[in-house]
Design a protein around this motif. Structure first.
Motif, mmCIF file in Angstrom:
data_model
loop_
_atom_site.group_PDB
_atom_site.id
_atom_site.type_symbol
_atom_site.label_atom_id
_atom_site.label_comp_id
_atom_site.label_asym_id
_atom_site.label_seq_id
_atom_site.Cartn_x
_atom_site.Cartn_y
_atom_site.Cartn_z
ATOM 1 N N SER A 258 27.147 -16.444 -3.823
ATOM 2 C CA SER A 258 26.163 -17.265 -4.514
ATOM 3 C C SER A 258 26.619 -17.580 -5.938
ATOM 4 O O SER A 258 27.469 -16.893 -6.509
ATOM 5 C CB SER A 258 24.797 -16.560 -4.559
ATOM 6 N N VAL A 259 26.016 -18.616 -6.493
ATOM 7 C CA VAL A 259 26.252 -19.032 -7.870
ATOM 8 C C VAL A 259 24.937 -19.559 -8.423
ATOM 9 O O VAL A 259 24.145 -20.158 -7.698
ATOM 10 C CB VAL A 259 27.346 -20.115 -7.954
ATOM 11 N N GLY A 260 24.693 -19.326 -9.717
ATOM 12 C CA GLY A 260 23.444 -19.835 -10.267
ATOM 13 C C GLY A 260 23.310 -19.592 -11.758
ATOM 14 O O GLY A 260 24.256 -19.159 -12.436
ATOM 15 N N ALA A 261 22.109 -19.886 -12.245
ATOM 16 C CA ALA A 261 21.817 -19.885 -13.683
ATOM 17 C C ALA A 261 22.338 -18.640 -14.355
ATOM 18 O O ALA A 261 22.185 -17.530 -13.872
ATOM 19 C CB ALA A 261 20.311 -20.028 -13.900
ATOM 20 N N GLY A 262 22.997 -18.860 -15.490
ATOM 21 C CA GLY A 262 23.469 -17.703 -16.233
ATOM 22 C C GLY A 262 24.758 -17.897 -17.011
ATOM 23 O O GLY A 262 24.798 -17.525 -18.161
ATOM 24 N N MET A 263 25.875 -18.390 -16.446
ATOM 25 C CA MET A 263 26.083 -18.685 -15.026
ATOM 26 C C MET A 263 26.647 -17.436 -14.350
ATOM 27 O O MET A 263 27.637 -16.879 -14.798
ATOM 28 C CB MET A 263 27.066 -19.833 -14.864
ATOM 29 N N HIS A 264 26.012 -17.047 -13.259
ATOM 30 C CA HIS A 264 26.405 -15.855 -12.532
ATOM 31 C C HIS A 264 27.015 -16.239 -11.177
ATOM 32 O O HIS A 264 26.617 -17.227 -10.560
ATOM 33 C CB HIS A 264 25.194 -14.945 -12.281
ATOM 34 N N ILE A 265 27.967 -15.404 -10.737
ATOM 35 C CA ILE A 265 28.603 -15.566 -9.440
ATOM 36 C C ILE A 265 28.698 -14.187 -8.804
ATOM 37 O O ILE A 265 28.941 -13.192 -9.492
ATOM 38 C CB ILE A 265 30.022 -16.156 -9.579
ATOM 39 N N LYS B 227 0.819 -1.223 0.000
ATOM 40 C CA LYS B 227 0.000 0.000 0.000
ATOM 41 C C LYS B 227 0.855 1.276 0.000
ATOM 42 O O LYS B 227 0.511 2.270 0.642
ATOM 43 C CB LYS B 227 -0.978 0.011 1.176
ATOM 44 N N ILE B 228 1.975 1.217 -0.733
ATOM 45 C CA ILE B 228 2.841 2.390 -0.851
ATOM 46 C C ILE B 228 2.282 3.331 -1.915
ATOM 47 O O ILE B 228 2.096 2.935 -3.072
ATOM 48 C CB ILE B 228 4.285 1.965 -1.197
ATOM 49 N N LYS B 229 2.026 4.562 -1.550
ATOM 50 C CA LYS B 229 1.453 5.535 -2.481
ATOM 51 C C LYS B 229 2.523 6.292 -3.271
ATOM 52 O O LYS B 229 2.260 6.779 -4.366
ATOM 53 C CB LYS B 229 0.592 6.536 -1.710
ATOM 54 N N ASN B 230 3.704 6.430 -2.725
ATOM 55 C CA ASN B 230 4.765 7.248 -3.308
ATOM 56 C C ASN B 230 5.173 6.750 -4.695
ATOM 57 O O ASN B 230 5.780 5.686 -4.827
ATOM 58 C CB ASN B 230 5.983 7.232 -2.373
ATOM 59 N N PRO B 231 4.892 7.519 -5.777
ATOM 60 C CA PRO B 231 5.258 7.062 -7.124
ATOM 61 C C PRO B 231 6.763 7.091 -7.371
ATOM 62 O O PRO B 231 7.246 6.451 -8.315
ATOM 63 C CB PRO B 231 4.536 8.052 -8.034
ATOM 64 N N LYS B 232 7.508 7.807 -6.525
ATOM 65 C CA LYS B 232 8.957 7.858 -6.697
ATOM 66 C C LYS B 232 9.654 6.674 -6.035
ATOM 67 O O LYS B 232 10.882 6.577 -6.090
ATOM 68 C CB LYS B 232 9.504 9.180 -6.168
ATOM 69 N N CYS B 233 8.887 5.803 -5.440
ATOM 70 C CA CYS B 233 9.406 4.511 -4.998
ATOM 71 C C CYS B 233 9.391 3.602 -6.220
ATOM 72 O O CYS B 233 8.338 3.134 -6.646
ATOM 73 C CB CYS B 233 8.558 3.931 -3.867
ATOM 74 N N VAL B 234 10.551 3.368 -6.816
ATOM 75 C CA VAL B 234 10.664 2.642 -8.081
ATOM 76 C C VAL B 234 10.727 1.143 -7.812
ATOM 77 O O VAL B 234 11.539 0.688 -6.996
ATOM 78 C CB VAL B 234 11.911 3.096 -8.861
ATOM 79 N N ALA B 235 9.879 0.383 -8.482
ATOM 80 C CA ALA B 235 9.780 -1.059 -8.250
ATOM 81 C C ALA B 235 10.136 -1.815 -9.524
ATOM 82 O O ALA B 235 9.505 -1.607 -10.565
ATOM 83 C CB ALA B 235 8.370 -1.423 -7.786
ATOM 84 N N TYR B 236 11.138 -2.682 -9.427
ATOM 85 C CA TYR B 236 11.506 -3.468 -10.608
ATOM 86 C C TYR B 236 12.058 -4.826 -10.202
ATOM 87 O O TYR B 236 12.475 -5.027 -9.063
ATOM 88 C CB TYR B 236 12.509 -2.707 -11.483
ATOM 89 N N ASP B 237 12.071 -5.756 -11.165
ATOM 90 C CA ASP B 237 12.555 -7.125 -10.951
ATOM 91 C C ASP B 237 13.935 -7.300 -11.570
ATOM 92 O O ASP B 237 14.303 -6.603 -12.525
ATOM 93 C CB ASP B 237 11.623 -8.141 -11.619
ATOM 94 N N ILE B 238 14.685 -8.261 -11.047
ATOM 95 C CA ILE B 238 15.914 -8.691 -11.696
ATOM 96 C C ILE B 238 15.899 -10.211 -11.841
ATOM 97 O O ILE B 238 15.445 -10.932 -10.956
ATOM 98 C CB ILE B 238 17.184 -8.237 -10.951
ATOM 99 N N LEU B 239 16.361 -10.684 -12.990
ATOM 100 C CA LEU B 239 16.521 -12.105 -13.268
ATOM 101 C C LEU B 239 18.007 -12.385 -13.301
ATOM 102 O O LEU B 239 18.693 -12.026 -14.263
ATOM 103 C CB LEU B 239 15.875 -12.470 -14.605
ATOM 104 N N PHE B 240 18.518 -13.014 -12.266
ATOM 105 C CA PHE B 240 19.958 -13.212 -12.147
ATOM 106 C C PHE B 240 20.273 -14.579 -11.553
ATOM 107 O O PHE B 240 21.313 -14.778 -10.943
ATOM 108 C CB PHE B 240 20.553 -12.079 -11.279
ATOM 109 N N GLY B 241 19.361 -15.526 -11.737
ATOM 110 C CA GLY B 241 19.573 -16.841 -11.168
ATOM 111 C C GLY B 241 19.596 -16.785 -9.644
ATOM 112 O O GLY B 241 19.128 -15.825 -9.022
ATOM 113 N N CYS B 242 20.164 -17.788 -9.040
ATOM 114 C CA CYS B 242 20.210 -17.869 -7.579
ATOM 115 C C CYS B 242 20.934 -16.703 -6.906
ATOM 116 O O CYS B 242 20.618 -16.363 -5.767
ATOM 117 C CB CYS B 242 20.829 -19.194 -7.143
#
Length: 352
Positions: free
Chosen positions: A338-345, A120-135
């Motif tokens: 951590s290490v995971g899909a990508g392969m990222h470390i 229930k955050i109203k502040n539009p300057k709170c930026v929300a985004y996802d990252i796909l970086f494996g584990c």
């Protein structure tokens, strides 16, 4: 000035899936042929390698964004902040919201937007985004949050790792026993003392390694070939992680200016007990040392591998004194890796 975790929280589902629950599964080889061992033998060998005795699955009516929201609530309460003061919400996951008994991933809108809505955050300057970086996604989210704060673009961030891997596993694949569900969340902000992130390291190996983890067909050739499941080349991942995670951790620690003898705990992604133990052994070997006893806390035995959620959940358990024989005290040096899909470390050297 430091940049640190000021609040931590996790959501661990109540539903326990024990190793014995897999006795009734029909495990097949990757080519669809029958495995000529009873399931009891398969499961026991699996436990010897991974250390996993049980894992947690989310309730059928809960999705990854729900778990992330529940963990976020705890982290916000732990930091004692007003969620309206958040500048960024960064959510790491791999498969979005996959509703129980369905095969389609839902990431519209992104999980970060869904969680911000639930908070229930109203502040539009709170930026929300996802990252796909494996584990390694949650650790990378923490690194990104630090960058925003150092650049003057943010003062306070919420970083979440959430996953429901039980929704994307092939029940005919022995590797399905590794995966679990869960979420961990953290508040990252500036501090006036010298605690927090001291150094970090990230690398992406893709030339040969990009598809060590991938989406593929079921081991059961009679199932729909258009339905895909999480698959992995386990031996290649083991060999890759053993060499490269240890080296990334050493680079990270050396860049921090902290000596190896000052490290009190190493929180490594809970992927496989034998693999994690081998990584730690190799890491200390790079310093021509033996690994100290009790240096590496483990949650995989009871919680399985919940991908992006394993490291923040493990940290939360230790900080809240919910992991036996492990604690972190003010001023302690810890390493997150951590290490995971990508392969990222990735890795972080951190003063608590």
């Amino acid at each position: 000035m430091g940049i640190k975790i000021t609040g931590i929280g996790s959501f661990i589902p109540d539903n326990v899936e024990s190793n014995e629950d897999f006795y009734k599964h029909e495990f097949l080889n990757s080519d669809g042929t029958v495995i000529h061992y009873p399931n009891e033998v398969i499961v026991e060998k699996f436990k010897d390698i991974t250390g996993i005795v049980e894992r947690r699955y989310a309730d059928n009516d809960l999705n990854s964004s729900d778990l992330g929201y529940l963990a976020a609530e705890k982290a916000i309460a732990d930091a004692n902040i007003d969620p309206e003061t958040l500048d960024y919400i960064i959510v790491a996951h791999n498969f979005g919201d996959v509703k129980y008994n369905t095969i389609q991933s839902d990431i519209l809108p992104c999980l970060a937007s869904r969680i911000k809505y639930r908070l229930k955050i109203k502040n539009p300057k709170c930026v929300a985004y996802d990252i796909l970086f494996g584990c390694p996604g949650w650790i990378e989210g923490v690194i990104q949050a630090q960058a925003f704060i150092k650049a003057g673009m943010a003062k306070r961030c919420l970083v979440i790792g959430t996953e429901t891997l039980s929704r994307v596993v092939d029940k005919h694949d022995r590797d399905s026993m590794i995966y679990s569900d869960g979420a961990g969340a953290s508040i990252i902000e500036e501090t006036t003392d010298d605690s927090g992130i001291l150094a970090h390291e990230t690398a992406s190996f893709t030339y040969d390694e990009a598809y060590y983890l991938f989406f593929g067909n079921s081991n059961n050739p009679n199932l729909d070939p258009d339905t895909k499941y999480i698959k992995m080349h386990g031996r290649k991942i083991y060999e890759f992680a053993l060499k490269n995670v240890a080296e990334a951790m050493k680079t990270c620690l050396d860049n921090s200016g902290i000596g190896i003898n000052e490290v009190k705990k190493i929180l490594i992604h809970q992927a496989n007990e034998k693999m994690d133990e081998a990584i730690i052994k190799r890491f200390y070997k790079l310093y021509k040392m033996e690994a100290p006893e009790n240096i590496m806390p483990m949650s995989i035995h009871k919680l399985g591998n919940s991908s992006v959620a394993t490291v923040p959940t493990l940290l939360d358990l230790i900080v809240k004194n919910d992991l036996e024989n492990h604690q972190i005290n003010k001023g302690d040096i810890i390493i997150l890796a951590s290490v995971g899909a990508g392969m990222h470390i990735n890795a972080i050297t951190y003063r608590y």
